[in-house]
Design an enzyme around this catalytic site. Structure first.
Site, PDB file in Angstrom:
ATOM      1  N   GLU A  13      39.279  38.017  55.003  1.00 26.60           N
ATOM      2  CA  GLU A  13      38.050  37.244  54.838  1.00 26.60           C
ATOM      3  C   GLU A  13      38.212  36.486  53.520  1.00 26.60           C
ATOM      4  OE1 GLU A  13      33.237  37.626  54.192  1.00 26.60           O
ATOM      5  OE2 GLU A  13      34.640  39.029  53.281  1.00 26.60           O
ATOM      6  N   ASP A  59      38.012  42.815  53.453  1.00 22.16           N
ATOM      7  CA  ASP A  59      36.764  42.213  52.998  1.00 22.16           C
ATOM      8  C   ASP A  59      36.919  41.572  51.618  1.00 22.16           C
ATOM      9  OD1 ASP A  59      33.763  41.975  53.227  1.00 22.16           O
ATOM     10  OD2 ASP A  59      33.857  43.223  51.438  1.00 22.16           O
TER      11      ASP A  59
END
EC number: 2.4.1.18
Length: 807
Positions: free
Chosen positions: A535, A482
């Site tokens: 990401e 993330d």
């Protein structure tokens, strides 16, 4: 500590030989004392941790101190006549033990050679008396006040085994003495921790139920280099850690204590004496299990799960992920079916995902987190699956069940930041430890959290080991990392003056780059078949390039540009789409710069962004038709696919972690349920054809696997292209984003096939469409079109995607 009651008759007193004379004994430490941590500037005191008070029968008398802060030497008394007295403990040692700031309690507690025999000393608050039991013989120690008991027994050497018989007001127990044990952590472990290279850190730090020197108990180890002292406190000592100080193992910053009798299920924290002398109670950063939030303590645990997925694990790496089918169903476990445990999910989720045909599930963070509304993205327990749905073994059971169904398990992993909760990682030992020491580098400007100090080897080790931990201990098949962009740039969300350039004058966070490279290299080396995904929302070069070629080393990258551009296009009214045609074609300009995943994730269906079907213009029929056409375009586009739960059946409302997907939309008693079941049937068929045809996935990263037929039909709102597998077998995809039927629409086709047949039509009646179909084979004609010698004519349904393959 958990203790056992006497299992035999009261021990006989130890007899003193007639020749023995009373002596004054000096304590000899069993091991060299480590250097005490230096004190530093005062830190703000943390709020006191609430804990159940000790039983009334063991309430400790209040201790008075002299003006200088040192407790007065108490009057000694009690003890057996056959126990020789020892001099009172040095005032400095005594004060530091009682204050919880002693770095070497094993040097003054326990059993040590002394003049005249063996000196025994123990710290047992609330006890009325303590006796030493050696080979069935017992001898009462004398009370030194404040819970200290000591005495010299006329023994020829320190016994390998002995017990302490501790009497309280109305109870007597026999316990092992924690301070008779050598460290239960090895020198190699300490060396690797000091080097920041311990790839199995969870086996060295944290709480570990074990048998040590033939005694069952739990080893507690914690990294707290700035602490003046650390004690273990928990339900086994009534949350009073006075009797459980840990020893410092030197320059590594590791503190250790083996507590006999403490086992699985024990609840604990660390009582840390900060550099300024104040205390804070902290959850274990390496805890493998935790209390159910909002409770915050750590739980001693061990795994007893017997894995059944050996075949899956041995074959998951047979084919490189970028050359394999890879369609992902993203799930927020607590809200997929609210109220279900991990084991209950194991009986429902695998069959549902398998029926839909997805190859993988991606679980939003399952690491422990205090606030459910963070969806797991503000982690406090990096090594613990959230206890909201069960135990760590229950989570293993779920992963095992998914593997049994042929479904890979991906997990969101959050090494970019952590929350400021004063019982967790923030200023863990009184100073910045896991976070950067520079406040501007430590504070995340967007989320009110703290960023990790990737330049500190122990912090980097904590995170790299954590990545391998999930793969090895829970058989996770991939990590989606993330917020990578926020890690890579020193100026991320910061204004001028709020950041400092790196040593070369740039804005790249070189420490974060080195960490990500080390993490990826380690995960891939240790876990064949595992994939890591980034990401990353910028144009950072080489995200999926190998680390030995200067890349970050990820296997896949989320294509945030494709997601943004394509959603802009489909949100426009059809009459305006021709002005945004390049939003749908631009992705092919850079499609092969990285190995991409096309994500329609949870981030796109919350916070006012609307659900996928609700982004579409027009009435309800047109919205569903747009939704279906978009999914058909997405599944045919180069790259892997990811779809968030609820979007597979065109849920109209935004997702909420409070109630999850609107499953009632599929209930046959609901008037429009057929509309939603039709979309779900389409997703099932898209996955079935996708998995069966290598042209749709085998050459995702090879430019030779794609060719435009017509990427410029802006006036028609149409896009047509060919996908090829490794053998050159083609598949044609035509997406039409106008609400009209186009008859006799001519497109150029590859030479070779004698006819083309429709295998997917998102306008089919079974999906809820108008059922405008291309019946029968479409035969090529020698009519040039789009730079090709042959072409076919077909009917384009309204707001639909059509797939064709050779007959």
């Amino acid at each position: 500590m958990t203790a056992r009651k006497p299992s035999r008759k009261p021990s006989d007193p130890i007899e003193v030989p007639p020749t023995a004379k009373p002596v004054t004994a000096e304590v000899t430490a069993a091991a060299p004392a480590a250097t005490a941590p230096a004190t530093g500037p005062a830190d703000a005191d943390a709020p006191a941790e609430s804990a159940p008070p000790p039983p009334a029968k063991r309430v400790r008398a209040r201790r008075t101190t002299a003006a200088g802060g040192t407790p007065p030497r108490p009057r000694r008394g009690g003890g057996s006549k056959n126990v020789l007295p020892a001099t009172a403990l040095d005032d400095a040692d005594r004060g530091r033990l009682l204050a919880g700031e002693h770095h070497d309690p094993h040097g003054v507690l326990g059993a040590h050679p002394a003049s005249g025999g063996v000196l025994f000393r123990t710290l047992r608050p609330h006890a009325r008396s303590v006796a030493v039991v050696v080979k069935g013989k017992r001898a009462e120690l004398q009370s030194d006040g404040d819970g200290f008991f000591s005495g010299v027994l006329p023994l020829s050497g320190v016994p390998e085994e002995y017990l302490l018989r501790v009497a309280y007001e109305d109870d007597t127990i026999e316990v092992e003495d924690p301070y008779r044990f050598l460290p239960a952590i090895g020198e190699l472990d300490l060396h690797l921790i000091g080097e920041g290279r311990h790839e199995e850190l969870w086996k060295a730090l944290g709480s570990e139920p074990m048998e040590h020197k033939g005694v069952k108990g739990t080893r507690f180890t914690v990294w707290a280099p700035n602490a003046r002292g650390v004690r273990v406190t928990g339900d086994f000592n009534y949350w009073d850690g006075t009797a459980c100080p840990m020893r410092s193992l030197g320059s590594t910053g590791v503190w250790e204590l083996f507590l006999p009798g403490v086992g699985e299920g024990a609840v604990y924290k660390y009582d840390i004496c900060r550099p300024d002398g104040s205390h804070t109670q902290r959850a274990d950063p390496m805890a493998r299990s935790t209390e159910v939030p909002p409770a915050t303590a750590s739980v001693v645990t061990a795994s007893h799960h017997e894995w059944q997925d050996a075949d899956w694990m041995s074959h998951r790496g047979d084919r490189p992920v970028h050359e394999a089918p890879f369609s992902v169903y993203e799930v927020h476990l607590p809200s997929w079916r609210p109220g279900l445990s991990y084991r209950q999910l194991a009986s429902q989720l695998p069959s549902y995902v398998r029926e839909l045909g997805f190859t993988h599930v991606e679980l939003m963070p399952v690491s422990e987190h205090p606030f459910g509304g963070s969806w797991g993205y503000q982690v406090t327990g990096f090594y613990a699956p959230t206890s909201r749905m069960g135990t760590p073994d229950d989570f293993r059971f779920l992963v095992d069940a998914l593997h049994a169904a042929g479904i890979g398990v991906l997990m969101d992993w959050v090494p970019a930041h952590f929350p400021r909760d004063d019982w967790a990682l923030a200023e863990f030992d009184g100073r910045p430890l896991y976070e950067h020491s520079d406040p501007n580098r430590a504070a995340h400007p967007d989320w009110g959290t703290l960023e990790f100090d990737y330049g500190r080897k122990e912090v980097r080790n904590f995170l790299v080991s954590n990545a391998t931990y999930w793969c090895e201990e829970f058989h996770i098949d991939g990590l989606r990392v993330d917020a990578v962009a926020s890690m890579l740039y020193l100026d991320y969300s910061r204004e001028d003056g709020q950041w400092s350039p790196n040593e070369f004058g740039g804005r790249e966070n070189l420490d974060a780059v080195a960490f990500l490279q080390e993490m990826n290299a380690t995960v891939y080396r240790r876990n064949p078949g595992v994939v890591t995904m980034a990401e990353e929302s910028t144009a950072w070069d080489g995200v999926t390039r190998a680390t030995d070629h200067g890349g970050l080393g990820f296997g896949l990258k989320w294509n945030m540009g494709w997601m943004h551009d394509s959603l802009v296009y489909v949100s426009k009214e059809p009459i305006h789409r021709k002005y945004h045609h390049n939003e749908m074609t631009f992705s092919m300009v850079y499609a092969y710069s990285e190995n991409y995943v096309l994500p329609i994730s949870h981030d796109e269906v919350v916070h006012g962004k609307q659900a996928l079907v609700s982004k579409m213009p027009g009435d309800w029929w047109q919205r569903r038709a747009n939704h279906r056409a978009y999914l058909g375009f997405m599944w045919a586009h180069p790259g892997k696919q990811l779809l968030f739960m609820g979007q597979e059946f065109a849920q109209g409302a935004e997702w909420s972690e409070g109630h999850g997907p609107d499953w009632w939309l599929l209930d046959e008693t609901y008037e429009a349920s057929g509309d939603h079941r039709g979309v779900r049937s389409l997703v099932t068929d898209l996955n079935a054809v996708y998995n069966a045809l290598p042209a749709l996935w085998q050459r995702d990263t090879d430019p030779g696997g794609f060719a435009w037929i017509d990427g410029g039909a802006a006036e028609d709102n149409a896009f047509s292209f060919v996908r090829y597998d490794a053998d050159g077998s083609p598949l044609i995809a035509v997406s039409h984003f106008s609400p009209v039927v186009r008859q006799d629409y001519r497109i150029g086709v590859p030479d070779g096939p004698q006819a083309w047949v429709e295998i997917i039509n998102t306008d089919a009646d079974r999906y809820g469409g108008s059922d405008v179909r291309n019946e029968g084979p479409l035969k090529p004609e020698a009519v040039p079109a789009h730079g090709r010698d042959t072409s076919i004519t077909l009917t384009l349904p309204p707001l639909a995607t059509v797939w064709l393959r050779p007959a």
